[in-house]
Design an enzyme around this catalytic site. Structure first.
Site, PDB file in Angstrom:
ATOM      1  N   ASN A   8      -1.033  -1.486  58.951  1.00  0.00           N
ATOM      2  CA  ASN A   8      -0.003  -1.590  59.985  1.00  0.00           C
ATOM      3  C   ASN A   8      -0.314  -0.516  61.037  1.00  0.00           C
ATOM      4  O   ASN A   8      -0.044   0.664  60.819  1.00  0.00           O
ATOM      5  CB  ASN A   8       1.379  -1.356  59.348  1.00  0.00           C
ATOM      6  CG  ASN A   8       2.494  -1.295  60.383  1.00  0.00           C
ATOM      7  OD1 ASN A   8       2.290  -1.655  61.549  1.00  0.00           O
ATOM      8  ND2 ASN A   8       3.659  -0.848  59.966  1.00  0.00           N
ATOM      9  N   TRP A   9      -0.880  -0.956  62.164  1.00  0.00           N
ATOM     10  CA  TRP A   9      -1.271   0.019  63.197  1.00  0.00           C
ATOM     11  C   TRP A   9      -0.049   0.562  63.945  1.00  0.00           C
ATOM     12  O   TRP A   9      -0.175   1.514  64.697  1.00  0.00           O
ATOM     13  CB  TRP A   9      -2.202  -0.634  64.212  1.00  0.00           C
ATOM     14  CG  TRP A   9      -3.580  -0.921  63.732  1.00  0.00           C
ATOM     15  CD1 TRP A   9      -4.068  -0.787  62.464  1.00  0.00           C
ATOM     16  CD2 TRP A   9      -4.682  -1.399  64.530  1.00  0.00           C
ATOM     17  NE1 TRP A   9      -5.385  -1.154  62.418  1.00  0.00           N
ATOM     18  CE2 TRP A   9      -5.786  -1.541  63.667  1.00  0.00           C
ATOM     19  CE3 TRP A   9      -4.828  -1.741  65.876  1.00  0.00           C
ATOM     20  CZ2 TRP A   9      -7.028  -1.994  64.120  1.00  0.00           C
ATOM     21  CZ3 TRP A   9      -6.062  -2.194  66.325  1.00  0.00           C
ATOM     22  CH2 TRP A   9      -7.154  -2.323  65.456  1.00  0.00           C
ATOM     23  N   LYS A  10       1.105  -0.091  63.781  1.00  0.00           N
ATOM     24  CA  LYS A  10       2.295   0.258  64.578  1.00  0.00           C
ATOM     25  C   LYS A  10       1.908   0.234  66.059  1.00  0.00           C
ATOM     26  O   LYS A  10       1.058  -0.564  66.444  1.00  0.00           O
ATOM     27  CB  LYS A  10       2.869   1.608  64.123  1.00  0.00           C
ATOM     28  CG  LYS A  10       3.078   1.649  62.608  1.00  0.00           C
ATOM     29  CD  LYS A  10       3.869   2.815  62.133  1.00  0.00           C
ATOM     30  CE  LYS A  10       3.985   2.748  60.618  1.00  0.00           C
ATOM     31  NZ  LYS A  10       4.837   3.775  60.047  1.00  0.00           N
ATOM     32  N   HIS A  95      10.517  -4.063  58.902  1.00  0.00           N
ATOM     33  CA  HIS A  95      10.023  -2.698  58.709  1.00  0.00           C
ATOM     34  C   HIS A  95      11.162  -1.724  59.015  1.00  0.00           C
ATOM     35  O   HIS A  95      11.963  -1.973  59.914  1.00  0.00           O
ATOM     36  CB  HIS A  95       8.821  -2.436  59.621  1.00  0.00           C
ATOM     37  CG  HIS A  95       8.142  -1.145  59.301  1.00  0.00           C
ATOM     38  ND1 HIS A  95       8.639   0.069  59.718  1.00  0.00           N
ATOM     39  CD2 HIS A  95       7.023  -0.874  58.581  1.00  0.00           C
ATOM     40  CE1 HIS A  95       7.848   1.029  59.270  1.00  0.00           C
ATOM     41  NE2 HIS A  95       6.857   0.485  58.573  1.00  0.00           N
ATOM     42  N   GLU A  97      11.322   0.941  60.589  1.00  0.00           N
ATOM     43  CA  GLU A  97      11.386   1.395  61.994  1.00  0.00           C
ATOM     44  C   GLU A  97      12.097   0.362  62.855  1.00  0.00           C
ATOM     45  O   GLU A  97      12.881   0.707  63.745  1.00  0.00           O
ATOM     46  CB  GLU A  97       9.965   1.685  62.504  1.00  0.00           C
ATOM     47  CG  GLU A  97       9.443   2.990  61.914  1.00  0.00           C
ATOM     48  CD  GLU A  97       7.933   3.063  61.724  1.00  0.00           C
ATOM     49  OE1 GLU A  97       7.199   2.272  62.353  1.00  0.00           O
ATOM     50  OE2 GLU A  97       7.489   3.924  60.932  1.00  0.00           O
ATOM     51  N   GLU A 162       8.918   0.242  50.672  1.00  0.00           N
ATOM     52  CA  GLU A 162       8.546   1.434  51.425  1.00  0.00           C
ATOM     53  C   GLU A 162       9.740   2.397  51.492  1.00  0.00           C
ATOM     54  O   GLU A 162      10.628   2.219  52.340  1.00  0.00           O
ATOM     55  CB  GLU A 162       8.153   1.061  52.859  1.00  0.00           C
ATOM     56  CG  GLU A 162       6.950   0.151  52.962  1.00  0.00           C
ATOM     57  CD  GLU A 162       6.292   0.257  54.334  1.00  0.00           C
ATOM     58  OE1 GLU A 162       5.125   0.659  54.387  1.00  0.00           O
ATOM     59  OE2 GLU A 162       6.951  -0.035  55.338  1.00  0.00           O
ATOM     60  N   GLY A 168       5.115   8.086  56.756  1.00  0.00           N
ATOM     61  CA  GLY A 168       4.604   9.033  57.752  1.00  0.00           C
ATOM     62  C   GLY A 168       4.913  10.489  57.446  1.00  0.00           C
ATOM     63  O   GLY A 168       4.759  11.348  58.317  1.00  0.00           O
ATOM     64  N   SER A 204       2.878   6.799  53.139  1.00  0.00           N
ATOM     65  CA  SER A 204       1.912   7.898  52.983  1.00  0.00           C
ATOM     66  C   SER A 204       0.764   7.575  52.023  1.00  0.00           C
ATOM     67  O   SER A 204       0.288   8.456  51.293  1.00  0.00           O
ATOM     68  CB  SER A 204       2.630   9.184  52.562  1.00  0.00           C
ATOM     69  OG  SER A 204       3.505   9.606  53.606  1.00  0.00           O
ATOM     70  N   GLY A 225       0.061   2.656  56.883  1.00  0.00           N
ATOM     71  CA  GLY A 225       0.269   2.961  58.293  1.00  0.00           C
ATOM     72  C   GLY A 225      -0.817   3.894  58.810  1.00  0.00           C
ATOM     73  O   GLY A 225      -1.941   3.478  59.097  1.00  0.00           O
ATOM     74  N   GLY A 226      -0.491   5.185  58.900  1.00  0.00           N
ATOM     75  CA  GLY A 226      -1.394   6.182  59.498  1.00  0.00           C
ATOM     76  C   GLY A 226      -2.836   6.108  59.012  1.00  0.00           C
ATOM     77  O   GLY A 226      -3.768   6.146  59.833  1.00  0.00           O
TER      78      GLY A 226
HETATM   79  P1  PGA Z   1       2.444   5.465  56.579  1.00  0.00           P
HETATM   80  O1  PGA Z   1       3.278   4.197  57.103  1.00  0.00           O
HETATM   81  O2  PGA Z   1       1.326   4.938  55.734  1.00  0.00           O
HETATM   82  O3  PGA Z   1       1.951   6.129  57.839  1.00  0.00           O
HETATM   83  O4  PGA Z   1       3.380   6.309  55.799  1.00  0.00           O
HETATM   84  C1  PGA Z   1       3.526   3.094  56.279  1.00  0.00           C
HETATM   85  C2  PGA Z   1       4.334   2.061  56.998  1.00  0.00           C
HETATM   86  O5  PGA Z   1       5.234   2.424  57.764  1.00  0.00           O
HETATM   87  O6  PGA Z   1       4.105   0.846  56.842  1.00  0.00           O
END
Ligand code: PGA
Length: 241
Positions: A8-10, A95, A97, A162, A168, A204, A225-226
């Protein structure tokens, strides 16, 4: 068994980054064909580019969201049919967010999942508790409430667990928490909604912690994500199973 590893590049990346990412990933996949299912979810404007760049590989692409509506006057939105047109096979829905920043309700998420399934996309439905719920021992209660979005849904749905406090932050949930919570989710969706859903863990994830998470019996994959923003890092995670 094969695992599902989703990037997930966001709202990160650029066309230049997408180009070098796909070039690296293709070379890695050519040298060692992946045994797991790999899915990249870039920002929407890059879906078509990735679809072309990754053609001829077994790496799939997906969107990070889709509209709850079929079409019409929804400026700035993208419907599930458009994701499909752009070559997407998956779509992340709900998600944390988006739940927080766009106030997505359980009913909206049901509509989004329905739209995705109607267009033969595989929804990756995200759920997770906030730190206060976790500390108060309310995780299962929160997740049960979030799962009500699956009422009336039939079809292939992937669920991503999640914990919001793990996203993050570098604070990955413990193996015991991940195993027991994913097992609880799987049992609940089977019992309450008669769905068999593969479970992903997200929050994470790194190349270092991925191997121990992927050995947990209730975990069928990862949402990253990251650490997915770097092709080599994502590849290392995908090889961890
Ligand atoms: P993260 O994000 O790996 O940067 O913690 C995961 C996500 O939000 O899907």
């Amino acid at each position: 068994m094969s695992k599902i590893i989703v990037a997930n590049w966001k709202m990160n990346g650029s066309l230049e980054m997408a180009y070098s990412y796909c070039t690296s990933l293709k070379a890695l996949a050519k040298a060692t064909p992946p045994s797991n299912t790999l899915v990249i979810c870039p920002p929407a404007p890059y879906l078509t580019f990735l679809n072309g760049a990754l053609s001829g590989t077994c790496i799939s692409i997906g969107a990070q969201d889709c509209s709850a509506h079929e079409k019409g006057a929804f400026t700035g939105s993208m419907n599930a049919a458009m994701v499909n047109d752009a070559g997407g096979r998956y779509v992340i829905i709900g998600h944390s967010e988006r739940r927080q920043q766009f106030q997505e309700s359980p009913e909206t998420l049901t509509a989004k999942i329905t739209q995705a399934l109607d267009q033969s996309l595989i929804p990756i439905f995200c759920i997770g508790e906030h730190l206060a719920d976790f500390e108060a021992g309310q995780t299962n209660k929160t997740l049960t409430a979030q799962l009500t979005s699956l009422k009336g849904i039939t079809g292939n749905v992937i669920i991503a667990y999640e914990p919001v406090w793990a996203i993050g932050t570098g604070k990955v949930a413990s193996p015991d928490t991940i195993q027991s919570t994913c097992a609880f989710i799987q049992e609940t969706v089977k019992k309450t909604y008669n769905l068999d859903c593969p479970l992903l863990y997200g929050g994470s994830v790194t190349p270092e912690n991925a191997p121990s998470i992927l050995t947990l019996p209730a975990v069928q994959g990862l949402l990253v994500g990251g650490a997915s923003l770097n092709a080599e890092g994502f590849w290392a995670i995908s090889r961890a199973a």
